[in-house]
Design a protein around this motif. Structure first.
Motif, PDB file in Angstrom:
ATOM      1  N   GLU A 266     -20.687 -24.063 -49.964  1.00 15.28           N
ATOM      2  CA  GLU A 266     -19.717 -24.639 -49.034  1.00 15.28           C
ATOM      3  C   GLU A 266     -18.564 -23.665 -48.789  1.00 15.28           C
ATOM      4  O   GLU A 266     -18.187 -22.892 -49.666  1.00 15.28           O
ATOM      5  CB  GLU A 266     -19.161 -25.952 -49.587  1.00 15.28           C
ATOM      6  N   GLY A 267     -18.005 -23.744 -47.580  1.00 15.58           N
ATOM      7  CA  GLY A 267     -16.958 -22.810 -47.191  1.00 15.58           C
ATOM      8  C   GLY A 267     -17.508 -21.679 -46.362  1.00 15.58           C
ATOM      9  O   GLY A 267     -16.774 -20.958 -45.691  1.00 15.58           O
ATOM     10  N   ASN A 268     -18.840 -21.512 -46.414  1.00 16.14           N
ATOM     11  CA  ASN A 268     -19.469 -20.448 -45.630  1.00 16.14           C
ATOM     12  C   ASN A 268     -20.651 -21.001 -44.836  1.00 16.14           C
ATOM     13  O   ASN A 268     -21.589 -20.299 -44.538  1.00 16.14           O
ATOM     14  CB  ASN A 268     -19.944 -19.333 -46.573  1.00 16.14           C
ATOM     15  N   VAL A 269     -20.590 -22.312 -44.510  1.00 18.17           N
ATOM     16  CA  VAL A 269     -21.695 -22.976 -43.833  1.00 18.17           C
ATOM     17  C   VAL A 269     -21.349 -23.176 -42.353  1.00 18.17           C
ATOM     18  O   VAL A 269     -20.294 -23.723 -42.021  1.00 18.17           O
ATOM     19  CB  VAL A 269     -22.022 -24.331 -44.488  1.00 18.17           C
ATOM     20  N   SER A 270     -22.235 -22.756 -41.479  1.00 15.13           N
ATOM     21  CA  SER A 270     -22.021 -22.896 -40.035  1.00 15.13           C
ATOM     22  C   SER A 270     -21.937 -24.366 -39.624  1.00 15.13           C
ATOM     23  O   SER A 270     -22.652 -25.209 -40.174  1.00 15.13           O
ATOM     24  CB  SER A 270     -23.182 -22.228 -39.284  1.00 15.13           C
ATOM     25  N   PRO A 271     -21.092 -24.695 -38.636  1.00 22.27           N
ATOM     26  CA  PRO A 271     -21.039 -26.070 -38.125  1.00 22.27           C
ATOM     27  C   PRO A 271     -22.369 -26.519 -37.516  1.00 22.27           C
ATOM     28  O   PRO A 271     -22.587 -27.723 -37.341  1.00 22.27           O
ATOM     29  CB  PRO A 271     -19.948 -26.008 -37.053  1.00 22.27           C
ATOM     30  N   ALA A 272     -23.252 -25.561 -37.189  1.00 19.28           N
ATOM     31  CA  ALA A 272     -24.555 -25.906 -36.620  1.00 19.28           C
ATOM     32  C   ALA A 272     -25.548 -26.359 -37.689  1.00 19.28           C
ATOM     33  O   ALA A 272     -26.691 -26.697 -37.362  1.00 19.28           O
ATOM     34  CB  ALA A 272     -25.130 -24.716 -35.855  1.00 19.28           C
ATOM     35  N   LEU A 273     -25.120 -26.371 -38.944  1.00 15.95           N
ATOM     36  CA  LEU A 273     -25.976 -26.816 -40.044  1.00 15.95           C
ATOM     37  C   LEU A 273     -25.443 -28.116 -40.636  1.00 15.95           C
ATOM     38  O   LEU A 273     -24.234 -28.311 -40.730  1.00 15.95           O
ATOM     39  CB  LEU A 273     -26.041 -25.755 -41.152  1.00 15.95           C
ATOM     40  N   ARG A 274     -26.345 -28.983 -41.015  1.00 14.03           N
ATOM     41  CA  ARG A 274     -25.978 -30.157 -41.799  1.00 14.03           C
ATOM     42  C   ARG A 274     -25.973 -29.761 -43.265  1.00 14.03           C
ATOM     43  O   ARG A 274     -26.745 -28.901 -43.685  1.00 14.03           O
ATOM     44  CB  ARG A 274     -26.968 -31.295 -41.569  1.00 14.03           C
ATOM     45  N   SER A 275     -25.111 -30.399 -44.061  1.00 14.63           N
ATOM     46  CA  SER A 275     -25.052 -30.045 -45.482  1.00 14.63           C
ATOM     47  C   SER A 275     -24.842 -31.285 -46.339  1.00 14.63           C
ATOM     48  O   SER A 275     -24.187 -32.246 -45.920  1.00 14.63           O
ATOM     49  CB  SER A 275     -23.923 -29.034 -45.744  1.00 14.63           C
ATOM     50  N   GLN A 276     -25.417 -31.219 -47.537  1.00 13.76           N
ATOM     51  CA  GLN A 276     -25.274 -32.285 -48.524  1.00 13.76           C
ATOM     52  C   GLN A 276     -24.925 -31.635 -49.859  1.00 13.76           C
ATOM     53  O   GLN A 276     -25.727 -30.880 -50.406  1.00 13.76           O
ATOM     54  CB  GLN A 276     -26.576 -33.070 -48.653  1.00 13.76           C
ATOM     55  N   PRO A 277     -23.737 -31.870 -50.409  1.00 13.44           N
ATOM     56  CA  PRO A 277     -23.360 -31.253 -51.687  1.00 13.44           C
ATOM     57  C   PRO A 277     -24.329 -31.609 -52.810  1.00 13.44           C
ATOM     58  O   PRO A 277     -24.780 -32.754 -52.917  1.00 13.44           O
ATOM     59  CB  PRO A 277     -21.960 -31.824 -51.963  1.00 13.44           C
ATOM     60  N   LEU A 278     -24.657 -30.618 -53.621  1.00 16.61           N
ATOM     61  CA  LEU A 278     -25.568 -30.820 -54.747  1.00 16.61           C
ATOM     62  C   LEU A 278     -24.845 -30.715 -56.088  1.00 16.61           C
ATOM     63  O   LEU A 278     -24.926 -31.596 -56.923  1.00 16.61           O
ATOM     64  CB  LEU A 278     -26.696 -29.782 -54.701  1.00 16.61           C
ATOM     65  N   TRP A 279     -24.133 -29.611 -56.303  1.00 17.91           N
ATOM     66  CA  TRP A 279     -23.396 -29.445 -57.549  1.00 17.91           C
ATOM     67  C   TRP A 279     -22.293 -28.407 -57.337  1.00 17.91           C
ATOM     68  O   TRP A 279     -22.318 -27.639 -56.384  1.00 17.91           O
ATOM     69  CB  TRP A 279     -24.317 -29.012 -58.691  1.00 17.91           C
ATOM     70  N   SER A 280     -21.325 -28.417 -58.234  1.00 15.63           N
ATOM     71  CA  SER A 280     -20.292 -27.376 -58.229  1.00 15.63           C
ATOM     72  C   SER A 280     -20.480 -26.529 -59.480  1.00 15.63           C
ATOM     73  O   SER A 280     -20.941 -27.016 -60.513  1.00 15.63           O
ATOM     74  CB  SER A 280     -18.890 -27.985 -58.192  1.00 15.63           C
ATOM     75  N   GLU A 281     -20.131 -25.261 -59.368  1.00 18.52           N
ATOM     76  CA  GLU A 281     -20.269 -24.375 -60.515  1.00 18.52           C
ATOM     77  C   GLU A 281     -19.021 -23.513 -60.663  1.00 18.52           C
ATOM     78  O   GLU A 281     -18.466 -23.035 -59.681  1.00 18.52           O
ATOM     79  CB  GLU A 281     -21.514 -23.496 -60.389  1.00 18.52           C
ATOM     80  N   ARG A 282     -18.614 -23.354 -61.906  1.00 20.80           N
ATOM     81  CA  ARG A 282     -17.465 -22.509 -62.196  1.00 20.80           C
ATOM     82  C   ARG A 282     -17.912 -21.061 -62.194  1.00 20.80           C
ATOM     83  O   ARG A 282     -19.024 -20.726 -62.614  1.00 20.80           O
ATOM     84  CB  ARG A 282     -16.883 -22.875 -63.560  1.00 20.80           C
ATOM     85  N   LEU A 283     -17.039 -20.187 -61.726  1.00 22.75           N
ATOM     86  CA  LEU A 283     -17.330 -18.759 -61.699  1.00 22.75           C
ATOM     87  C   LEU A 283     -16.588 -18.051 -62.823  1.00 22.75           C
ATOM     88  O   LEU A 283     -15.474 -18.423 -63.192  1.00 22.75           O
ATOM     89  CB  LEU A 283     -16.948 -18.162 -60.348  1.00 22.75           C
ATOM     90  N   PHE A 284     -17.236 -17.030 -63.373  1.00 25.75           N
ATOM     91  CA  PHE A 284     -16.725 -16.304 -64.542  1.00 25.75           C
ATOM     92  C   PHE A 284     -16.537 -14.821 -64.208  1.00 25.75           C
ATOM     93  O   PHE A 284     -17.224 -14.269 -63.336  1.00 25.75           O
ATOM     94  CB  PHE A 284     -17.710 -16.418 -65.710  1.00 25.75           C
ATOM     95  N   PHE A 285     -15.622 -14.210 -64.934  1.00 26.65           N
ATOM     96  CA  PHE A 285     -15.446 -12.760 -64.895  1.00 26.65           C
ATOM     97  C   PHE A 285     -16.554 -12.159 -65.760  1.00 26.65           C
ATOM     98  O   PHE A 285     -16.642 -12.433 -66.959  1.00 26.65           O
ATOM     99  CB  PHE A 285     -14.068 -12.397 -65.437  1.00 26.65           C
ATOM    100  N   ILE A 286     -17.417 -11.343 -65.152  1.00 30.98           N
ATOM    101  CA  ILE A 286     -18.591 -10.800 -65.833  1.00 30.98           C
ATOM    102  C   ILE A 286     -18.392  -9.309 -66.047  1.00 30.98           C
ATOM    103  O   ILE A 286     -18.136  -8.553 -65.108  1.00 30.98           O
ATOM    104  CB  ILE A 286     -19.867 -11.030 -65.005  1.00 30.98           C
ATOM    105  N   THR A 287     -18.528  -8.884 -67.296  1.00 30.41           N
ATOM    106  CA  THR A 287     -18.341  -7.474 -67.620  1.00 30.41           C
ATOM    107  C   THR A 287     -19.150  -7.126 -68.867  1.00 30.41           C
ATOM    108  O   THR A 287     -19.818  -7.990 -69.449  1.00 30.41           O
ATOM    109  CB  THR A 287     -16.844  -7.158 -67.825  1.00 30.41           C
ATOM    110  N   THR A 288     -19.101  -5.876 -69.272  1.00 28.88           N
ATOM    111  CA  THR A 288     -19.821  -5.449 -70.479  1.00 28.88           C
ATOM    112  C   THR A 288     -19.016  -5.835 -71.721  1.00 28.88           C
ATOM    113  O   THR A 288     -17.782  -5.978 -71.655  1.00 28.88           O
ATOM    114  CB  THR A 288     -20.044  -3.928 -70.464  1.00 28.88           C
ATOM    115  N   PRO A 289     -19.679  -6.003 -72.859  1.00 29.32           N
ATOM    116  CA  PRO A 289     -18.986  -6.433 -74.084  1.00 29.32           C
ATOM    117  C   PRO A 289     -18.202  -5.297 -74.754  1.00 29.32           C
ATOM    118  O   PRO A 289     -18.416  -4.968 -75.922  1.00 29.32           O
ATOM    119  CB  PRO A 289     -20.139  -6.926 -74.964  1.00 29.32           C
ATOM    120  N   HIS A 290     -17.267  -4.717 -74.010  1.00 27.00           N
ATOM    121  CA  HIS A 290     -16.428  -3.650 -74.543  1.00 27.00           C
ATOM    122  C   HIS A 290     -15.435  -4.240 -75.550  1.00 27.00           C
ATOM    123  O   HIS A 290     -15.041  -5.407 -75.460  1.00 27.00           O
ATOM    124  CB  HIS A 290     -15.679  -2.973 -73.396  1.00 27.00           C
TER     125      HIS A 290
END
Length: 304
Positions: free
Chosen positions: A148-172
């Motif tokens: 969501e947030g990047n869906v064209s108005p020409a598309l119908r949408s139905q929310p499924l789930w939300s997911e948290r985003l993480f900072f991903i890096t090497t285990p330094h």
């Protein structure tokens, strides 16, 4: 004009050649040319321009193309739905998934759907969200998952789930004991991210603008596998869901640090075109995806 002529028109438009279209349709080239000539007479305009390498669409042909494709798709959907009433469900479903979702959801969804509807032909395509959305809009895909947030108005949408985003890096060692990181602090690091058309990039760009900062993108990787490989090599960091990186995290190649101030989340939605009606088989696929997503992801938004 009739459906047969429109099918021929679409095949010529796709191949750019009368002879190639004739081979694809298993008809003679004179018969194919005659049908195109009849279609042009009915439409009142030439639909193709002959070139040294074949043919290309005229202005009238360009105008006819999307409407002809829509009519053919609707006829195919009608045929499959009528066939379904005569017995077991048949037809086809063309499903599109972004890589971060496909790596988690494709297996259980395809396994369940194939078990329940073995006579339905299934094609699963993995695309970055920009290309996926374009394929849904032009009818090359029947249904897909976007953010969501990047869906064209020409598309119908139905929310499924939300997911948290993480900072991903090497285990330094610098990250030892770090239990969370402010989003503003993330931005001081070099990033490996997909291009601007990707839904993830749009989520991050919006969050970045709100705090008057900029993303330092050192590499744009239009592949999740390439993105992960570059981050594992220490060439930059990224931001993704935990599930998308789980295999690398479990193997000790990467770590995931929760982002705060603000928390960064995205909503994954089931999407389909407003211009193309869903077949019964596609409706069943939507039900399977919704059910499995509800089990796999505990933070599923409530659908109204």
């Amino acid at each position: 004009m009739d459906i047969k002529q429109l099918r021929i028109f679409l095949n010529v438009a796709e191949t750019g050649s009368f002879s190639d279209a004739a081979k694809r349709l298993n008809v003679t080239q004179p018969a194919l040319s005659r049908q195109i000539r009849l279609l042009e007479e009915d439409s009142g305009s030439p639909l193709f321009i002959r070139t040294g390498r074949g043919v290309r669409l005229s202005e009238a042909g360009e105008k006819m193309l999307p409407r002809a494709r829509l009519l053919i798709e609707e006829m195919e959907r009608l045929r499959m739905d009528m066939t379904a009433f005569a017995g077991e469900l048949h037809g086809r479903v063309r499903l599109g998934l972004p890589p971060s979702v496909g790596s988690v959801l494709a297996g259980p969804v395809v396994e369940r759907f194939h078990r329940d509807y073995p006579n339905v032909k299934l094609r699963v395509t993995q695309l970055l969200s920009g290309a996926l959305q374009e394929s849904l809009l032009n009818g090359r895909l029947d249904i897909g998952i976007l953010f969501e947030g990047n869906v064209s108005p020409a598309l119908r949408s139905q929310p499924l789930w939300s997911e948290r985003l993480f900072f991903i890096t090497t285990p330094h060692e610098r990250w030892q004991g770090v239990e969370m990181i402010d989003y503003a602090d993330c931005l001081s690091h070099p990033f490996i991210l997909p291009g601007p058309k990707h839904g993830l990039r749009e989520v991050l760009e919006q969050a970045t603008r709100k705090i008057d900062k900029c993303l330092n993108v050192v590499v744009e990787a239009e592949s999740l596998a390439v993105q992960m490989e570059l981050v594992c090599r220490g060439l930059g960091c990224t931001i993704l869901s935990f599930e998308a990186c789980k295999n690398h995290i479990d193997a000790g190649r990467l770590i995931a640090i929760p982002i705060v101030n603000p928390d960064i989340e995205r909503v994954c939605s089931l999407v389909w075109s407003r211009d193309y009606s869903l077949t019964r088989a596609t409706h069943e696929m939507a039900d399977v995806i919704t059910e499995i997503a509800g089990v796999m992801f505990s933070s599923t938004p409530k659908v109204t």
